[in-house]
Write a protein that holds these residues in place. Sequence first.
Motif, PDB file in Angstrom:
ATOM      1  N   THR A 175      -2.455   8.111   9.044  1.00  0.00           N
ATOM      2  CA  THR A 175      -1.725   7.957   7.788  1.00  0.00           C
ATOM      3  C   THR A 175      -0.230   7.723   7.974  1.00  0.00           C
ATOM      4  N   LYS A 200       0.305  13.909 -10.281  1.00  0.00           N
ATOM      5  CA  LYS A 200       1.192  14.971 -10.757  1.00  0.00           C
ATOM      6  C   LYS A 200       1.386  14.866 -12.268  1.00  0.00           C
ATOM      7  N   ALA A 228       3.640  21.057  -4.453  1.00  0.00           N
ATOM      8  CA  ALA A 228       2.634  20.564  -3.509  1.00  0.00           C
ATOM      9  C   ALA A 228       1.243  20.557  -4.134  1.00  0.00           C
ATOM     10  N   THR A 229       0.331  19.927  -3.434  1.00  0.00           N
ATOM     11  CA  THR A 229      -1.084  19.953  -3.780  1.00  0.00           C
ATOM     12  C   THR A 229      -1.798  20.671  -2.648  1.00  0.00           C
ATOM     13  N   SER A 265      -9.182   3.235  -0.118  1.00  0.00           N
ATOM     14  CA  SER A 265      -8.103   4.057  -0.646  1.00  0.00           C
ATOM     15  C   SER A 265      -8.071   3.973  -2.180  1.00  0.00           C
ATOM     16  N   GLN A 266      -8.231   2.760  -2.720  1.00  0.00           N
ATOM     17  CA  GLN A 266      -8.216   2.578  -4.167  1.00  0.00           C
ATOM     18  C   GLN A 266      -9.413   3.272  -4.814  1.00  0.00           C
ATOM     19  N   LYS A 305       0.531   4.195  -2.849  1.00  0.00           N
ATOM     20  CA  LYS A 305       0.277   5.617  -2.565  1.00  0.00           C
ATOM     21  C   LYS A 305       1.268   6.503  -3.290  1.00  0.00           C
ATOM     22  N   PRO A 328      -7.858   0.428   4.327  1.00  0.00           N
ATOM     23  CA  PRO A 328      -6.719   1.083   3.670  1.00  0.00           C
ATOM     24  C   PRO A 328      -6.445   0.556   2.265  1.00  0.00           C
ATOM     25  N   SER A 345      -1.811  -0.065  -9.311  1.00  0.00           N
ATOM     26  CA  SER A 345      -2.125   1.054  -8.417  1.00  0.00           C
ATOM     27  C   SER A 345      -3.516   1.623  -8.707  1.00  0.00           C
ATOM     28  N   LEU A 346      -3.996   1.367  -9.920  1.00  0.00           N
ATOM     29  CA  LEU A 346      -5.305   1.889 -10.307  1.00  0.00           C
ATOM     30  C   LEU A 346      -6.428   0.898 -10.003  1.00  0.00           C
ATOM     31  N   ILE A 347      -6.139  -0.389 -10.163  1.00  0.00           N
ATOM     32  CA  ILE A 347      -7.193  -1.397 -10.273  1.00  0.00           C
ATOM     33  C   ILE A 347      -7.926  -1.648  -8.964  1.00  0.00           C
ATOM     34  N   ASP A 349       6.147   8.930   3.807  1.00  0.00           N
ATOM     35  CA  ASP A 349       7.131   9.497   2.880  1.00  0.00           C
ATOM     36  C   ASP A 349       6.922  10.976   2.581  1.00  0.00           C
ATOM     37  N   VAL A 350       5.759  11.509   2.929  1.00  0.00           N
ATOM     38  CA  VAL A 350       5.478  12.920   2.636  1.00  0.00           C
ATOM     39  C   VAL A 350       4.928  13.604   3.883  1.00  0.00           C
ATOM     40  N   ALA A 360      -6.708  12.791   2.371  1.00  0.00           N
ATOM     41  CA  ALA A 360      -5.504  12.538   3.165  1.00  0.00           C
ATOM     42  C   ALA A 360      -5.278  11.041   3.330  1.00  0.00           C
ATOM     43  N   PHE A 361      -6.333  10.310   3.665  1.00  0.00           N
ATOM     44  CA  PHE A 361      -6.185   8.872   3.887  1.00  0.00           C
ATOM     45  C   PHE A 361      -5.754   8.167   2.606  1.00  0.00           C
ATOM     46  N   ALA A 362      -6.214   8.668   1.462  1.00  0.00           N
ATOM     47  CA  ALA A 362      -5.875   8.017   0.191  1.00  0.00           C
ATOM     48  C   ALA A 362      -4.435   8.307  -0.224  1.00  0.00           C
ATOM     49  N   LEU A 363      -3.926   9.481   0.077  1.00  0.00           N
ATOM     50  CA  LEU A 363      -2.656   9.901  -0.529  1.00  0.00           C
ATOM     51  C   LEU A 363      -1.482  10.088   0.430  1.00  0.00           C
ATOM     52  N   LEU A 364      -1.722  10.286   1.713  1.00  0.00           N
ATOM     53  CA  LEU A 364      -0.604  10.551   2.622  1.00  0.00           C
ATOM     54  C   LEU A 364      -0.020   9.283   3.206  1.00  0.00           C
ATOM     55  N   ASN A 365       1.290   9.267   3.370  1.00  0.00           N
ATOM     56  CA  ASN A 365       1.941   8.228   4.166  1.00  0.00           C
ATOM     57  C   ASN A 365       3.225   8.821   4.748  1.00  0.00           C
ATOM     58  N   GLU A 367       0.814  -1.219   0.000  1.00  0.00           N
ATOM     59  CA  GLU A 367       0.000   0.000   0.000  1.00  0.00           C
ATOM     60  C   GLU A 367       0.845   1.265   0.000  1.00  0.00           C
ATOM     61  N   PHE A 387      -9.107   7.009  -4.614  1.00  0.00           N
ATOM     62  CA  PHE A 387      -8.069   7.485  -5.534  1.00  0.00           C
ATOM     63  C   PHE A 387      -8.625   7.589  -6.958  1.00  0.00           C
ATOM     64  N   ARG A 436       0.373   6.541  -6.879  1.00  0.00           N
ATOM     65  CA  ARG A 436      -0.845   7.332  -7.067  1.00  0.00           C
ATOM     66  C   ARG A 436      -0.579   8.828  -6.992  1.00  0.00           C
ATOM     67  N   ARG A 437       0.259   9.244  -6.059  1.00  0.00           N
ATOM     68  CA  ARG A 437       0.606  10.669  -5.985  1.00  0.00           C
ATOM     69  C   ARG A 437       1.309  11.104  -7.273  1.00  0.00           C
TER      70      ARG A 437
END
Lengths: 294, 385, 206
Positions: free
Chosen positions: C79, A30, C119-120, C13-14, A22, C9, A62-64, C59-60, C52-57, A18, C17, A25-26
């Motif tokens: 997250t 972009k 950034a977004t 999340s999928q 992510k 998650p 990542s999309l499916i 790493d950012v 936030a739940f879909a995109l943050l972890n 996951e 997204f 997906r980010r």
Amino acid sequence: MVEDVKFRASYNFAFIDESTKKEVRRKILKAVCIPGYQVPYSSPEMPISRGWGTGGLHLTLSLIGPRDVFKIIDQGSDASVNACSLRQFVKRMTGCEVTFDTAAATLIQSRHRVPEEILTDKQILVLQVPQPEVLRGVERYEFKTRQMHAEADYAKIWVSLYEAYVRFGTMMRGSGYPIRVNGRYIATPSPIPRWDVPNLSMAHCLYLFGAGREKRIHCIPPYTKVEPLEFEDVLFHVEAFPGIRCAASGEDNAFLDEIYDDEGTRKFVINDSNFLDKVRSGPRPSQRLFTNPD
Amino acid sequence: MGYVAVKGGQDAIDNAAELVEYYRWRERPQPIETTQVRSQFRLLIDKVMGEGSLYSPEHAALALQQVEGDVFEAAFILRAYRATLQRRFYSDTLNTRDMFVQRRISSAFREIPGGQVLGPTRDYTQRLLDPSLARDTPGIDAFLGEFESRIDRTKLRGVTSFSKVIDLLMSEGLMRRDQYTDEDRRVVDITREAIKFPAPRSARLQMLARAETGGLMCIGYSTMRGYGESHQTVGELRMGTVPVRITDQSGRKRYIGRIKVTEAEMIGRVAVKKKGALPLLSVGYGLCFGQNETKVICMGMLDSALRNPNVNSPGNNQEFVLYHTEGVESYGFTNHLKLPHYVTFQAGLHNLRDVVDRAEKQRGVRAAEFAAVAAAAAATPKPRL
Amino acid sequence: MAHELSYDPILHSQRHFRSLLDSMSRPGTINELSAVDLTPPPGLNRASVLVAFALLNADVQFHLVGMTEQEAAYLTTNTGSSHATEVAGAAFVFTAGHEPPALLEEINCGTLTYPDTAATIVIQVEAMAQEPSADGLILTLQGPGIDGRTSVWVRGLSPDLLLALQARNAEFPLGIDALVTCDGGGEGSARVLGIPRTCQVTWEVC
């Protein structure tokens, strides 16, 4: 002593963890926001060889979701051996419904062809890309090509097209014809034939391009202007098949494969296998056809 | 003749996979245990762990057995497996001064503190094919019994770690820790983000540590033969086990085990650009899993070379070295040529046919022109001489 | 701190997204994020939380404007991402639509060689719909992803914020991408609208 339990593996839905999903997906988002620009991403190793579709898989996985209907083709054919291998992998890792029918698919992964049948605004086409850097043929260094894109300094590729034309009378780009996206970034459409390039511009569907080995994602959003590079007096042409019809269906106006039968006779057959099945059994699906300038 | 669409792709690949197994087993050989691969192909396992970027001799042994010894495939399997594992911690930096040394030599000095310890090596054996390898348990038992009887345990020293040769050079001032002050010293993880060029040294060393040994050897060798810097010297080569520690969420240091590594410190010269600057000694560093001396020597040479960028020399060119010694990527892409490319090939044929047609038409036009000129000449009365 | 146990998650999340992707690829399309049983803290609307739940972890990093420790802790717990004290260090900035635009000056808009590092911004508004209802702004959008042009109505978005965003996005490829979020009409409803940096926005007050 090695216990069996050590090697027992259960896989996450869609295989990729996951955290990596992510990140991908980010990066996809972009890429959508900067049409034609190559977004670097982590591109972790997959159980499929590099150069065999890992980038396409990173995007697809990542999309499916469980309700997607997945189609995968290689050189236009659903039954191509590598497409079968990847389909098997995706199905095993997601349990999704798979199909050969272009119209029924919600997510399509393809190596080197855009389907003949027009894709809708409910469909996403993921293209596998061997070399995402359209300038790599004229500049071998990544740090330089990055700078060239930053400054929109595309002189070298224009010169190479011009030189090819002067030398050979044609711009010598059979597949992977360079395109300008949204009037800014020059990009590769992946090694699709010229026949397919006009389909990228002002399309209903979303196009995503994944290069796993080189670790780049790029995107052509829907309703985005895509222009193949051409000169005022040397315009872009798609392949022509003058006077030739498909030996299996009798149809023309589709990209044809050249095949040699067992007697050594040359024949032409519609390349897109699902499109061929459809024209042989029912009404011809809608296409976007390009008329070559005179 | 009717056209039959070929739809048997899935069957074809299933049969291909089955055929591999058939060829493997049809002579009904005695199956080997993974534990046998693990214990008797140690150096192959070390190579695969290094290129697979995963320290696990059992998984490396299983991978090798699974693919009938294809080293590229085995390393690939380990990398793919590694990508599925959850990442919990980064370890604390390994300190190879804490190494329990099994082998440790220096070419730079004849004698060094602690001595030259040859350790287990075939370097000084003759490479003669030998059919008389100990094969049976009684033979092995006899060998071990005799060997162990010669070990005088009262003479085993308490010293198990050794100081570094480069410490001697540093204390004399011939080598300095801070010689590359304007170098990019960020620590990045190239498995979590794509490498960007010019790459920081941490990224270069990571890529080199996972690189395919043959590729490194090829380019490293080229730097010794005029395609890069001249001869470097092995300051120290050591092989042994090092403790691995992590810092847990509460901040406590935890010991999680030992791994075997090989390390090389290759001594070269700092390239001087300013007048009057001293050409002090530099270290090219190499480190990898298991015992793989070729790899760390070449890694050290290339670490040095990459600190002196020079696009005219392959070994000094970071994009060339790092992209092309990446074993999984190069294996995949070279072999991808086996995939169908008929659409791209055909698209190229179309282009070529256009060019040929155009050339023929041009020739046709010229032929017609010549014919017209010749006809006009024939029709014109020739003057009498 | 509330760890949202009903959030899946993997599957939520999928699905969310895909909605966000559709929003960014087709600016002006209002997407409804599928419902999840959640209790967001007061400063965050449920669509922002689901973004936030879909995109943050881990790493950012994110940055919250005009919110408290409570919102930051909620996002961190759920997250693994952490709050960036400097706006410039955040990949995602959450703000209300009526916030003063000065903060836009500091948000990372990428570099010419790596414009994707921008950034977004997640802009929380009071309401949005394809058709205008009460007072607010009618936005007209043009650009990649839009067939011709499209209009959408929002309430709680300050024209100054839009102007400041336009100014940051004036030098493509540099720019900031925006997701506009609000709680929808029904119970548990969460709406999102995408405005990538390539989108040209004009507006009129209604």
